[in-house]
Scaffold this motif. Structure first.
Motif, PDB file in Angstrom:
ATOM      1  N   ASP A   1     -11.142  -8.364  -8.308  1.00 47.14           N
ATOM      2  CA  ASP A   1     -11.434  -9.203  -6.891  1.00 47.14           C
ATOM      3  C   ASP A   1     -12.536 -10.372  -7.466  1.00 47.14           C
ATOM      4  O   ASP A   1     -13.435  -9.997  -8.451  1.00 47.14           O
ATOM      5  N   GLU A   2     -12.712 -11.344  -6.544  1.00 45.40           N
ATOM      6  CA  GLU A   2     -13.915 -12.234  -6.603  1.00 45.40           C
ATOM      7  C   GLU A   2     -14.231 -12.559  -5.309  1.00 45.40           C
ATOM      8  O   GLU A   2     -13.614 -12.528  -4.429  1.00 45.40           O
ATOM      9  N   MET A  47     -10.632 -16.477 -13.064  1.00 48.20           N
ATOM     10  CA  MET A  47     -11.688 -16.228 -14.163  1.00 48.20           C
ATOM     11  C   MET A  47     -10.975 -15.350 -15.286  1.00 48.20           C
ATOM     12  O   MET A  47     -10.547 -14.307 -15.146  1.00 48.20           O
ATOM     13  N   SER A  97     -19.387 -11.109 -13.749  1.00 44.61           N
ATOM     14  CA  SER A  97     -20.249 -11.907 -12.762  1.00 44.61           C
ATOM     15  C   SER A  97     -21.492 -12.663 -13.408  1.00 44.61           C
ATOM     16  O   SER A  97     -22.010 -12.121 -14.449  1.00 44.61           O
ATOM     17  N   ARG A 109     -17.537 -10.935  -9.563  1.00 43.68           N
ATOM     18  CA  ARG A 109     -16.411  -9.951 -10.061  1.00 43.68           C
ATOM     19  C   ARG A 109     -16.830  -8.760  -9.285  1.00 43.68           C
ATOM     20  O   ARG A 109     -17.624  -8.037  -9.530  1.00 43.68           O
ATOM     21  N   CYS A 110     -15.576  -8.300  -8.502  1.00 41.92           N
ATOM     22  CA  CYS A 110     -15.754  -7.012  -7.854  1.00 41.92           C
ATOM     23  C   CYS A 110     -14.370  -6.478  -7.665  1.00 41.92           C
ATOM     24  O   CYS A 110     -13.342  -6.935  -8.097  1.00 41.92           O
ATOM     25  N   THR A 118     -17.337 -14.877  -3.291  1.00 39.70           N
ATOM     26  CA  THR A 118     -18.481 -15.865  -3.614  1.00 39.70           C
ATOM     27  C   THR A 118     -19.963 -15.353  -2.728  1.00 39.70           C
ATOM     28  O   THR A 118     -19.806 -15.107  -1.585  1.00 39.70           O
ATOM     29  N   ARG A 152     -19.160 -17.008  -7.813  1.00 41.78           N
ATOM     30  CA  ARG A 152     -18.243 -15.963  -7.926  1.00 41.78           C
ATOM     31  C   ARG A 152     -18.399 -14.772  -8.816  1.00 41.78           C
ATOM     32  O   ARG A 152     -18.420 -14.828  -9.859  1.00 41.78           O
TER      33      ARG A 152
END
Length: 287
Positions: free
Chosen positions: A9-10, A1, A66, A19-20, A12, A17
């Motif tokens: 990180d990503e 992304m 996100s 974003r984290c 699901t 997807r």
């Protein structure tokens, strides 16, 4: 992304997807940022807390990297989205919920709607404790001005960052670039307006949702820590006194010469404070 945001990180979640940033092992800690912001607002304490906790930070729906929800972005829908994120991350039991600004209100809503998910609350300059809010956010309730005010521009991003911190040294080019990248997402303005208008008007934060939420949080009896920066220009430090009156069993702490984000301006002190709060009386080890 590719979003112009720092690497993360990503995961699901419900086919999206998200974003984290997830690191560490141990009791889970969830970090929730404020309106129009990203998980980067907790970057300064993430690694330290992850030494002995599993620390999960996430861009709320429609924020940062996100994607937005299909429904309106309100406190209940944001809280439900965080619950979905935790399920996807394998966290189904209680976690320490830490929220800054809007993130504090989302943390409280999640604790009320799903009590089994909350081990404790750490509310950092949190929304929900008073009507007063920065004039810039109140202006977003005025429809003719809102879209104009939310147009991404470096000068606006710089001014916003300057309002967040007491010490201008924290207004770095990296933080300005992150704020601009988040604001340039095609859905960012719409999501922010939905959240702002759901929580307040030009006159300030609506009392109805605050009263209901605080009554419900008080009834939970959760261990709660409320912290504030005494130079907050977004949500005034006077809200800390109101928080103590509405949540009489909560602990409180006021950081001196600190703005809206003590977790950045006072990162080491903030980490030490929450660690003491999480440690049961007489415990020698981490929470």
């Amino acid at each position: 992304m590719t979003l112009g945001l720092p690497p993360a990180d990503e995961l699901t979640v419900a086919g999206r997807r998200v974003r984290c940033r997830i690191a560490g092992d141990g009791p889970p800690v969830v970090l929730l940022h404020g309106i129009g912001r990203t998980l980067e607002d907790f970057a300064d304490v993430h690694a330290g807390l992850a030494r002995d906790h599993r620390v999960l930070a996430v861009d709320l729906p429609g924020h940062g990297g996100s994607p937005p929800l299909d429904e309106r972005h309100t406190l209940p829908t944001l809280a439900a989205a965080v619950a979905g994120f935790l399920d996807a991350a394998g966290v189904t039991g209680p976690a320490h919920l830490v929220g800054n600004s809007l993130g504090g209100a989302v943390a409280m809503r999640l604790a009320v709607d799903a009590p089994h998910r909350a081990a404790s609350l750490v509310l950092v300059n949190s929304a929900g404790f008073g009507r007063e809010v920065t004039f810039a956010l109140r202006l977003l309730a005025l429809r003719p001005l809102a879209r104009l005010l939310l147009r991404p521009h470096p000068a606006v991003a710089r001014r916003t960052e300057r309002a967040i911190f007491h010490d201008p040294a924290y207004v770095t080019e990296a933080r300005i670039a992150t704020a601009l990248a988040a604001a340039r997402q095609p859905h960012a303005a719409r999501v922010m307006l939905e959240v702002v208008r759901g929580l307040g008007t030009f006159r300030g934060v609506r009392p109805e949702w605050r009263a209901e939420l605080l009554d419900a949080v008080a009834a939970l009896g959760l261990p709660t820590l409320v912290v504030w920066g005494d130079r907050d220009m977004v949500l005034p430090a006077a809200h800390l006194s109101y928080a103590r009156s509405r949540l009489p069993r909560a602990q409180g702490h006021l950081f001196r010469d600190t703005g809206h984000m003590p977790q950045i301006e006072r990162a080491a002190e903030f980490e030490a404070l929450v660690r003491r709060f999480w440690s049961p009386p007489g415990a020698a080890g981490p929470a």
